[in-house]
Design a protein around this motif. Structure first.
Motif, PDB file in Angstrom:
ATOM      1  N   THR A   1       0.840  -1.191   0.000  1.00  0.00           N
ATOM      2  CA  THR A   1       0.000   0.000   0.000  1.00  0.00           C
ATOM      3  C   THR A   1       0.881   1.250   0.000  1.00  0.00           C
ATOM      4  OG1 THR A   1      -0.088  -0.031   2.423  1.00  0.00           O
ATOM      5  CG2 THR A   1      -1.865  -1.146   1.269  1.00  0.00           C
ATOM      6  N   GLY A   2       0.295   2.377  -0.431  1.00  0.00           N
ATOM      7  CA  GLY A   2       1.041   3.637  -0.454  1.00  0.00           C
ATOM      8  C   GLY A   2       0.983   4.248  -1.847  1.00  0.00           C
TER       9      GLY A   2
ATOM     10  N   SER B   1       5.016   2.262  -4.254  1.00  0.00           N
ATOM     11  CA  SER B   1       4.756   0.816  -4.151  1.00  0.00           C
ATOM     12  C   SER B   1       5.409   0.093  -5.322  1.00  0.00           C
ATOM     13  CB  SER B   1       3.255   0.514  -4.049  1.00  0.00           C
ATOM     14  OG  SER B   1       2.549   1.011  -5.159  1.00  0.00           O
TER      15      SER B   1
ATOM     16  N   ASP C   1      -5.582   3.282  -2.744  1.00  0.00           N
ATOM     17  CA  ASP C   1      -5.940   3.823  -1.428  1.00  0.00           C
ATOM     18  C   ASP C   1      -7.387   3.444  -1.101  1.00  0.00           C
ATOM     19  OD1 ASP C   1      -7.923   5.890  -2.176  1.00  0.00           O
ATOM     20  OD2 ASP C   1      -6.229   6.841  -3.182  1.00  0.00           O
TER      21      ASP C   1
ATOM     22  N   LYS D   1      -6.045  -7.821   0.022  1.00  0.00           N
ATOM     23  CA  LYS D   1      -5.505  -8.120   1.356  1.00  0.00           C
ATOM     24  C   LYS D   1      -5.998  -9.460   1.863  1.00  0.00           C
ATOM     25  CE  LYS D   1      -5.073  -3.205   2.396  1.00  0.00           C
ATOM     26  NZ  LYS D   1      -5.748  -2.047   3.020  1.00  0.00           N
TER      27      LYS D   1
ATOM     28  N   ILE E   1       0.724  -7.293   4.554  1.00  0.00           N
ATOM     29  CA  ILE E   1       0.744  -5.970   3.927  1.00  0.00           C
ATOM     30  C   ILE E   1       2.039  -5.235   4.251  1.00  0.00           C
ATOM     31  CG2 ILE E   1      -0.440  -3.718   3.834  1.00  0.00           C
ATOM     32  CD1 ILE E   1      -2.913  -5.302   5.048  1.00  0.00           C
TER      33      ILE E   1
ATOM     34  N   ASP F   1       3.372  -1.306   4.010  1.00  0.00           N
ATOM     35  CA  ASP F   1       2.921   0.043   3.721  1.00  0.00           C
ATOM     36  C   ASP F   1       4.120   0.957   3.471  1.00  0.00           C
ATOM     37  OD1 ASP F   1       1.388   2.299   3.373  1.00  0.00           O
ATOM     38  OD2 ASP F   1       1.237   2.701   5.530  1.00  0.00           O
TER      39      ASP F   1
ATOM     40  N   TYR G   1       2.593   7.613   1.851  1.00  0.00           N
ATOM     41  CA  TYR G   1       2.200   8.497   0.756  1.00  0.00           C
ATOM     42  C   TYR G   1       3.102   9.715   0.565  1.00  0.00           C
ATOM     43  CZ  TYR G   1      -1.858   5.812  -0.398  1.00  0.00           C
ATOM     44  OH  TYR G   1      -2.660   4.810  -0.825  1.00  0.00           O
TER      45      TYR G   1
END
Ligand code: TXA
Ligand code: MG
Length: 346
Positions: A248-249, A254, A320, A333, A340, A342, A345
Protein backbone atom coordinates in the motif's frame (compact mmCIF):
# COMPACT_ATOMS: atom_id res chain seq x y z
CA UNK A 1 -24.85 -33.56 -15.28
CA UNK A 2 -24.41 -31.56 -18.47
CA UNK A 3 -24.14 -27.84 -17.73
CA UNK A 4 -25.78 -25.77 -20.45
CA UNK A 5 -24.40 -22.29 -21.13
CA UNK A 6 -27.21 -20.05 -22.37
CA UNK A 7 -26.18 -17.26 -24.75
CA UNK A 8 -29.16 -14.93 -25.05
CA UNK A 9 -29.67 -13.02 -28.30
CA UNK A 10 -32.39 -10.57 -29.31
CA UNK A 11 -34.28 -13.40 -30.96
CA UNK A 12 -34.07 -16.13 -28.30
CA UNK A 13 -34.00 -13.98 -25.14
CA UNK A 14 -37.63 -14.60 -24.18
CA UNK A 15 -37.33 -18.37 -24.34
CA UNK A 16 -33.90 -18.40 -22.64
CA UNK A 17 -35.32 -16.41 -19.71
CA UNK A 18 -38.31 -18.77 -19.49
CA UNK A 19 -36.02 -21.85 -19.53
CA UNK A 20 -33.79 -20.32 -16.84
CA UNK A 21 -36.81 -19.40 -14.67
CA UNK A 22 -38.01 -22.98 -15.02
CA UNK A 23 -34.64 -24.32 -13.80
CA UNK A 24 -35.06 -22.13 -10.69
CA UNK A 25 -38.72 -23.08 -10.13
CA UNK A 26 -37.88 -26.76 -10.41
CA UNK A 27 -35.19 -26.51 -7.74
CA UNK A 28 -32.18 -26.52 -10.06
CA UNK A 29 -28.96 -24.50 -9.90
CA UNK A 30 -28.28 -21.67 -12.34
CA UNK A 31 -25.27 -19.41 -12.80
CA UNK A 32 -26.65 -15.87 -12.94
CA UNK A 33 -24.95 -12.72 -14.21
CA UNK A 34 -25.04 -9.65 -11.99
CA UNK A 35 -23.23 -6.32 -12.21
CA UNK A 36 -20.88 -7.37 -9.37
CA UNK A 37 -19.90 -11.03 -9.91
CA UNK A 38 -21.66 -14.13 -11.22
CA UNK A 39 -23.88 -15.86 -8.65
CA UNK A 40 -24.76 -19.50 -8.10
CA UNK A 41 -28.54 -19.21 -7.94
CA UNK A 42 -31.41 -21.34 -6.69
CA UNK A 43 -34.90 -20.81 -5.26
CA UNK A 44 -34.17 -19.21 -1.87
CA UNK A 45 -37.34 -20.72 -0.38
CA UNK A 46 -36.54 -24.31 -1.43
CA UNK A 47 -34.37 -25.96 1.22
CA UNK A 48 -33.23 -28.82 -0.97
CA UNK A 49 -32.21 -26.50 -3.79
CA UNK A 50 -30.34 -24.31 -1.29
CA UNK A 51 -28.55 -27.34 0.13
CA UNK A 52 -27.35 -28.12 -3.39
CA UNK A 53 -25.75 -24.65 -3.60
CA UNK A 54 -23.63 -25.42 -0.53
CA UNK A 55 -22.66 -28.80 -1.99
CA UNK A 56 -21.73 -27.45 -5.43
CA UNK A 57 -19.51 -24.74 -3.92
CA UNK A 58 -18.10 -26.84 -1.09
CA UNK A 59 -19.28 -24.00 1.17
CA UNK A 60 -19.41 -24.31 4.98
CA UNK A 61 -23.06 -24.60 6.12
CA UNK A 62 -22.72 -21.73 8.60
CA UNK A 63 -21.96 -19.24 5.84
CA UNK A 64 -25.33 -17.63 4.98
CA UNK A 65 -26.59 -16.86 1.48
CA UNK A 66 -28.02 -13.54 0.35
CA UNK A 67 -31.30 -13.42 -1.56
CA UNK A 68 -31.93 -11.49 -4.76
CA UNK A 69 -35.20 -9.65 -5.36
CA UNK A 70 -36.52 -7.60 -8.31
CA UNK A 71 -37.32 -4.45 -6.28
CA UNK A 72 -37.88 -3.01 -2.80
CA UNK A 73 -41.55 -4.01 -2.68
CA UNK A 74 -40.37 -7.58 -2.00
CA UNK A 75 -38.61 -6.54 1.23
CA UNK A 76 -41.75 -7.01 3.35
CA UNK A 77 -42.30 -10.49 1.93
CA UNK A 78 -39.05 -11.78 3.46
CA UNK A 79 -38.05 -9.31 6.18
CA UNK A 80 -39.71 -7.95 9.32
CA UNK A 81 -39.28 -4.61 11.07
CA UNK A 82 -37.90 -3.07 7.88
CA UNK A 83 -36.53 0.35 8.91
CA UNK A 84 -37.28 3.40 6.87
CA UNK A 85 -33.54 3.69 6.13
CA UNK A 86 -33.77 0.47 4.07
CA UNK A 87 -36.27 2.11 1.75
CA UNK A 88 -34.15 5.24 1.46
CA UNK A 89 -31.14 3.11 0.50
CA UNK A 90 -33.18 1.08 -1.98
CA UNK A 91 -34.60 4.23 -3.53
CA UNK A 92 -31.11 5.60 -4.08
CA UNK A 93 -29.01 2.50 -4.86
CA UNK A 94 -31.23 -0.33 -6.11
CA UNK A 95 -30.90 -2.02 -8.46
CA UNK A 96 -27.22 -1.99 -7.57
CA UNK A 97 -24.30 -3.44 -5.61
CA UNK A 98 -25.80 -3.10 -2.12
CA UNK A 99 -26.90 -5.92 0.22
CA UNK A 100 -28.91 -5.05 3.32
CA UNK A 101 -29.00 -7.29 6.38
CA UNK A 102 -32.48 -7.28 7.94
CA UNK A 103 -34.48 -9.50 10.33
CA UNK A 104 -35.82 -12.51 8.41
CA UNK A 105 -39.42 -13.65 8.22
CA UNK A 106 -40.15 -17.36 8.88
CA UNK A 107 -40.75 -17.98 5.18
CA UNK A 108 -36.98 -17.69 4.56
CA UNK A 109 -35.53 -21.08 5.55
CA UNK A 110 -32.71 -21.24 8.10
CA UNK A 111 -30.88 -23.38 5.54
CA UNK A 112 -30.62 -20.19 3.43
CA UNK A 113 -29.55 -17.90 6.29
CA UNK A 114 -26.99 -20.31 7.73
CA UNK A 115 -29.10 -20.57 10.89
CA UNK A 116 -29.27 -16.77 11.44
CA UNK A 117 -32.42 -14.81 12.29
CA UNK A 118 -31.36 -12.19 9.74
CA UNK A 119 -31.22 -12.28 5.96
CA UNK A 120 -29.19 -10.37 3.37
CA UNK A 121 -31.26 -8.90 0.53
CA UNK A 122 -30.07 -7.37 -2.70
CA UNK A 123 -31.60 -6.19 -5.98
CA UNK A 124 -28.95 -6.81 -8.67
CA UNK A 125 -28.53 -4.45 -11.60
CA UNK A 126 -28.62 -6.89 -14.49
CA UNK A 127 -31.63 -7.00 -16.82
CA UNK A 128 -31.38 -10.74 -17.57
CA UNK A 129 -31.25 -11.77 -13.93
CA UNK A 130 -34.03 -9.36 -12.96
CA UNK A 131 -36.13 -10.92 -15.73
CA UNK A 132 -35.40 -14.46 -14.51
CA UNK A 133 -36.34 -13.58 -10.90
CA UNK A 134 -39.58 -11.96 -12.06
CA UNK A 135 -40.45 -14.93 -14.30
CA UNK A 136 -39.63 -17.47 -11.56
CA UNK A 137 -41.57 -15.35 -9.04
CA UNK A 138 -39.32 -16.47 -6.17
CA UNK A 139 -36.28 -14.77 -4.62
CA UNK A 140 -33.01 -16.26 -5.86
CA UNK A 141 -30.43 -17.20 -3.23
CA UNK A 142 -27.00 -16.70 -4.75
CA UNK A 143 -23.53 -16.68 -3.31
CA UNK A 144 -20.70 -15.83 -5.68
CA UNK A 145 -20.44 -18.64 -8.24
CA UNK A 146 -16.89 -19.76 -7.43
CA UNK A 147 -15.84 -22.94 -5.69
CA UNK A 148 -15.30 -22.00 -2.03
CA UNK A 149 -11.81 -20.55 -1.57
CA UNK A 150 -11.43 -19.48 -5.22
CA UNK A 151 -11.74 -15.91 -6.51
CA UNK A 152 -15.28 -14.82 -7.45
CA UNK A 153 -16.22 -15.27 -11.13
CA UNK A 154 -16.52 -12.13 -13.21
CA UNK A 155 -17.08 -13.90 -16.55
CA UNK A 156 -19.32 -16.82 -17.58
CA UNK A 157 -16.13 -18.74 -18.45
CA UNK A 158 -14.90 -18.42 -14.84
CA UNK A 159 -18.15 -19.97 -13.62
CA UNK A 160 -17.84 -22.79 -16.10
CA UNK A 161 -14.28 -23.49 -14.86
CA UNK A 162 -15.61 -24.01 -11.32
CA UNK A 163 -19.12 -25.41 -11.88
CA UNK A 164 -19.06 -27.43 -15.11
CA UNK A 165 -20.96 -30.67 -14.56
CA UNK A 166 -22.28 -29.57 -11.15
CA UNK A 167 -25.15 -27.26 -12.10
CA UNK A 168 -27.98 -27.20 -14.65
CA UNK A 169 -26.99 -24.05 -16.47
CA UNK A 170 -25.14 -20.74 -16.69
CA UNK A 171 -26.80 -17.66 -18.11
CA UNK A 172 -24.10 -15.75 -19.98
CA UNK A 173 -24.75 -12.05 -19.42
CA UNK A 174 -21.29 -10.83 -20.42
CA UNK A 175 -18.43 -9.66 -18.22
CA UNK A 176 -19.44 -8.11 -14.88
CA UNK A 177 -19.52 -4.31 -15.01
CA UNK A 178 -18.41 -3.74 -11.39
CA UNK A 179 -16.23 -6.80 -10.74
CA UNK A 180 -16.23 -6.92 -6.92
CA UNK A 181 -19.14 -8.20 -4.81
CA UNK A 182 -21.84 -6.03 -3.30
CA UNK A 183 -21.31 -3.79 -0.29
CA UNK A 184 -22.98 -5.32 2.77
CA UNK A 185 -24.62 -3.07 5.36
CA UNK A 186 -26.12 -4.43 8.57
CA UNK A 187 -29.30 -2.48 9.40
CA UNK A 188 -30.23 -4.60 12.42
CA UNK A 189 -27.88 -2.72 14.75
CA UNK A 190 -28.20 0.80 16.25
CA UNK A 191 -25.49 2.39 14.13
CA UNK A 192 -25.51 0.78 10.65
CA UNK A 193 -22.43 -1.34 10.20
CA UNK A 194 -20.41 -2.02 7.05
CA UNK A 195 -19.72 -5.77 7.02
CA UNK A 196 -18.08 -5.99 3.60
CA UNK A 197 -16.84 -3.17 1.36
CA UNK A 198 -17.99 -3.69 -2.22
CA UNK A 199 -19.28 -2.14 -5.41
CA UNK A 200 -21.07 0.71 -3.62
CA UNK A 201 -18.56 3.04 -1.93
CA UNK A 202 -18.80 3.64 1.83
CA UNK A 203 -18.94 7.37 1.10
CA UNK A 204 -22.23 6.87 -0.78
CA UNK A 205 -23.74 4.98 2.16
CA UNK A 206 -22.72 7.75 4.52
CA UNK A 207 -24.48 10.31 2.32
CA UNK A 208 -27.76 8.55 3.05
CA UNK A 209 -27.20 7.09 6.52
CA UNK A 210 -24.88 9.57 8.19
CA UNK A 211 -22.73 7.57 10.56
CA UNK A 212 -21.66 4.08 9.45
CA UNK A 213 -19.41 1.85 11.59
CA UNK A 214 -16.84 -0.27 9.78
CA UNK A 215 -16.57 -3.87 11.00
CA UNK A 216 -13.10 -4.88 12.12
CA UNK A 217 -12.98 -7.78 9.69
CA UNK A 218 -12.91 -5.28 6.79
CA UNK A 219 -9.51 -3.86 7.58
CA UNK A 220 -7.65 -6.39 9.66
CA UNK A 221 -7.02 -10.07 10.06
CA UNK A 222 -9.17 -11.63 12.76
CA UNK A 223 -7.53 -13.37 15.65
CA UNK A 224 -7.92 -17.12 16.13
CA UNK A 225 -11.53 -17.77 17.24
CA UNK A 226 -12.72 -14.19 16.60
CA UNK A 227 -16.06 -14.09 14.73
CA UNK A 228 -16.89 -11.48 12.08
CA UNK A 229 -20.53 -10.33 11.69
CA UNK A 230 -20.54 -11.54 8.07
CA UNK A 231 -19.47 -15.16 8.49
CA UNK A 232 -17.93 -15.21 5.01
CA UNK A 233 -15.37 -12.56 5.95
CA UNK A 234 -13.47 -15.10 8.01
CA UNK A 235 -12.69 -17.22 4.98
CA UNK A 236 -9.83 -16.45 2.67
CA UNK A 237 -11.10 -15.70 -0.84
CA UNK A 238 -8.17 -17.20 -2.49
CA UNK A 239 -5.40 -19.31 -1.12
CA UNK A 240 -2.68 -19.17 -3.76
CA UNK A 241 0.15 -21.60 -3.37
CA UNK A 242 2.47 -18.62 -3.60
CA UNK A 243 2.46 -16.10 -0.75
CA UNK A 244 1.00 -12.72 -1.72
CA UNK A 245 2.42 -9.41 -0.48
CA UNK A 246 0.15 -6.40 -0.82
CA UNK A 247 2.00 -3.08 -1.02
CA UNK A 248 0.00 0.00 0.00
CA UNK A 249 1.04 3.64 -0.45
CA UNK A 250 1.66 6.05 -3.31
CA UNK A 251 1.69 4.13 -6.64
CA UNK A 252 5.22 5.29 -7.60
CA UNK A 253 6.52 4.20 -4.21
CA UNK A 254 4.76 0.82 -4.15
CA UNK A 255 6.03 0.10 -7.67
CA UNK A 256 9.57 1.00 -6.62
CA UNK A 257 9.30 -1.21 -3.53
CA UNK A 258 8.14 -4.17 -5.60
CA UNK A 259 10.84 -3.64 -8.24
CA UNK A 260 13.46 -3.65 -5.47
CA UNK A 261 12.21 -6.82 -3.76
CA UNK A 262 11.05 -8.95 -6.68
CA UNK A 263 12.91 -12.22 -7.32
CA UNK A 264 13.41 -13.43 -10.88
CA UNK A 265 10.40 -15.76 -11.11
CA UNK A 266 7.95 -13.77 -8.95
CA UNK A 267 4.64 -12.49 -10.30
CA UNK A 268 3.17 -8.99 -10.08
CA UNK A 269 -0.28 -7.43 -9.98
CA UNK A 270 0.18 -3.77 -10.84
CA UNK A 271 -1.34 -0.60 -12.22
CA UNK A 272 -0.97 -0.26 -16.00
CA UNK A 273 1.53 2.61 -15.83
CA UNK A 274 4.06 0.49 -13.98
CA UNK A 275 3.88 -2.72 -16.04
CA UNK A 276 7.03 -1.83 -18.06
CA UNK A 277 9.04 -1.87 -14.80
CA UNK A 278 8.28 -5.58 -14.45
CA UNK A 279 9.06 -6.77 -17.98
CA UNK A 280 10.09 -10.43 -17.95
CA UNK A 281 7.84 -11.31 -14.99
CA UNK A 282 4.32 -12.74 -15.00
CA UNK A 283 2.31 -9.53 -14.76
CA UNK A 284 -1.43 -8.95 -14.40
CA UNK A 285 -2.58 -5.39 -14.82
CA UNK A 286 -5.39 -3.91 -12.75
CA UNK A 287 -6.03 -0.79 -14.83
CA UNK A 288 -4.54 2.64 -14.44
CA UNK A 289 -3.69 3.89 -10.94
CA UNK A 290 -6.47 6.49 -11.10
CA UNK A 291 -9.17 4.18 -12.46
CA UNK A 292 -10.62 2.24 -9.53
CA UNK A 293 -13.54 0.88 -11.53
CA UNK A 294 -11.08 -0.76 -13.93
CA UNK A 295 -9.17 -2.14 -10.91
CA UNK A 296 -12.40 -3.60 -9.48
CA UNK A 297 -13.23 -5.18 -12.84
CA UNK A 298 -9.84 -6.88 -13.07
CA UNK A 299 -8.85 -7.85 -9.54
CA UNK A 300 -10.49 -11.29 -9.45
CA UNK A 301 -9.42 -12.15 -12.98
CA UNK A 302 -5.83 -11.28 -12.02
CA UNK A 303 -5.96 -13.48 -8.92
CA UNK A 304 -7.66 -16.30 -10.82
CA UNK A 305 -5.14 -16.37 -13.66
CA UNK A 306 -2.31 -16.77 -11.15
CA UNK A 307 -3.85 -20.17 -10.40
CA UNK A 308 -2.52 -21.39 -13.74
CA UNK A 309 1.06 -20.35 -13.06
CA UNK A 310 3.49 -21.52 -10.39
CA UNK A 311 5.27 -18.34 -9.46
CA UNK A 312 7.03 -18.62 -6.07
CA UNK A 313 5.67 -15.29 -4.76
CA UNK A 314 3.24 -12.58 -5.85
CA UNK A 315 3.47 -8.83 -5.17
CA UNK A 316 0.41 -6.59 -5.61
CA UNK A 317 0.07 -2.83 -5.81
CA UNK A 318 -2.91 -1.64 -3.79
CA UNK A 319 -5.11 1.44 -4.30
CA UNK A 320 -5.94 3.82 -1.43
CA UNK A 321 -9.11 3.28 0.63
CA UNK A 322 -11.37 5.88 -0.97
CA UNK A 323 -14.26 5.00 -3.31
CA UNK A 324 -13.99 1.52 -4.82
CA UNK A 325 -10.40 1.36 -3.53
CA UNK A 326 -11.65 0.08 -0.16
CA UNK A 327 -13.21 -3.00 -1.82
CA UNK A 328 -10.33 -3.64 -4.25
CA UNK A 329 -7.79 -3.35 -1.44
CA UNK A 330 -9.88 -5.61 0.83
CA UNK A 331 -9.99 -8.39 -1.80
CA UNK A 332 -6.22 -8.15 -2.39
CA UNK A 333 -5.51 -8.12 1.36
CA UNK A 334 -7.76 -11.12 1.96
CA UNK A 335 -5.92 -13.00 -0.79
CA UNK A 336 -2.70 -12.10 1.00
CA UNK A 337 -3.99 -13.18 4.42
CA UNK A 338 -3.46 -9.49 5.35
CA UNK A 339 0.27 -9.67 4.63
CA UNK A 340 0.74 -5.97 3.93
CA UNK A 341 3.72 -3.67 3.47
CA UNK A 342 2.92 0.04 3.72
CA UNK A 343 5.33 2.39 1.95
CA UNK A 344 3.32 5.51 2.77
CA UNK A 345 2.20 8.50 0.76
CA UNK A 346 4.90 11.13 1.24
O1 TXA B 1 -22.36 -9.14 -5.14
C1 TXA B 1 -22.72 -10.06 -4.40
O2 TXA B 1 -23.10 -9.86 -3.22
C2 TXA B 1 -22.70 -11.48 -4.97
C3 TXA B 1 -23.71 -11.53 -6.13
C4 TXA B 1 -23.88 -12.91 -6.71
O3 TXA B 1 -24.92 -10.98 -5.71
N1 TXA B 1 -22.99 -12.45 -3.96
C5 TXA B 1 -22.09 -12.73 -2.98
O4 TXA B 1 -22.50 -13.72 -2.09
O5 TXA B 1 -21.01 -12.19 -2.90
P1 TXA B 1 -21.46 -14.46 -1.13
O6 TXA B 1 -22.27 -15.52 -0.47
O7 TXA B 1 -20.29 -14.88 -1.87
O8 TXA B 1 -21.11 -13.38 -0.07
C6 TXA B 1 -22.12 -12.94 0.83
C7 TXA B 1 -21.53 -12.58 2.15
C8 TXA B 1 -20.88 -13.73 2.89
O9 TXA B 1 -19.67 -13.26 3.45
C9 TXA B 1 -21.88 -14.04 3.98
O10 TXA B 1 -21.25 -14.54 5.15
C10 TXA B 1 -22.53 -12.68 4.24
O11 TXA B 1 -22.60 -12.12 2.97
N2 TXA B 1 -23.91 -12.79 4.74
C11 TXA B 1 -24.97 -13.36 4.14
N3 TXA B 1 -26.07 -13.30 4.91
C12 TXA B 1 -25.71 -12.66 6.05
C13 TXA B 1 -26.38 -12.31 7.26
N4 TXA B 1 -27.66 -12.59 7.46
N5 TXA B 1 -25.67 -11.67 8.22
C14 TXA B 1 -24.35 -11.36 8.04
N6 TXA B 1 -23.67 -11.68 6.90
C15 TXA B 1 -24.32 -12.32 5.94
MG1 MG C 1 -18.30 -15.27 -2.21
Amino acid sequence: MKTIVFHPTKENQGSVIETCAQIIREGGLLGIPTETVYGLGADALNETAVRHIFEAKGRPQDNPLIIHVPDATWLVRYCKDVPESAYRLAERFWPGPLTMILPRKQIVPLQTTGGLETVGVRCPNHPLTLAVIAAADVPIAAPSGNTSGRPSPTKASHMLQDMDGKIEGILDGGDCAVGVESTIIDLTVQSPRLLRPGGLPLESLREVLGEVTVDKAVTSKLKEGEKPKAPGMKYRHYAPKAPVTVVTGAPEKSAAYIAAHLAVADGVICFDEFAPLFAGHTVHRLGSAADKLAQAQHVFDALRTFDDTDVPAIYAQCPDDTGLGLAVGNRLKKAAGFHIVDVGYD
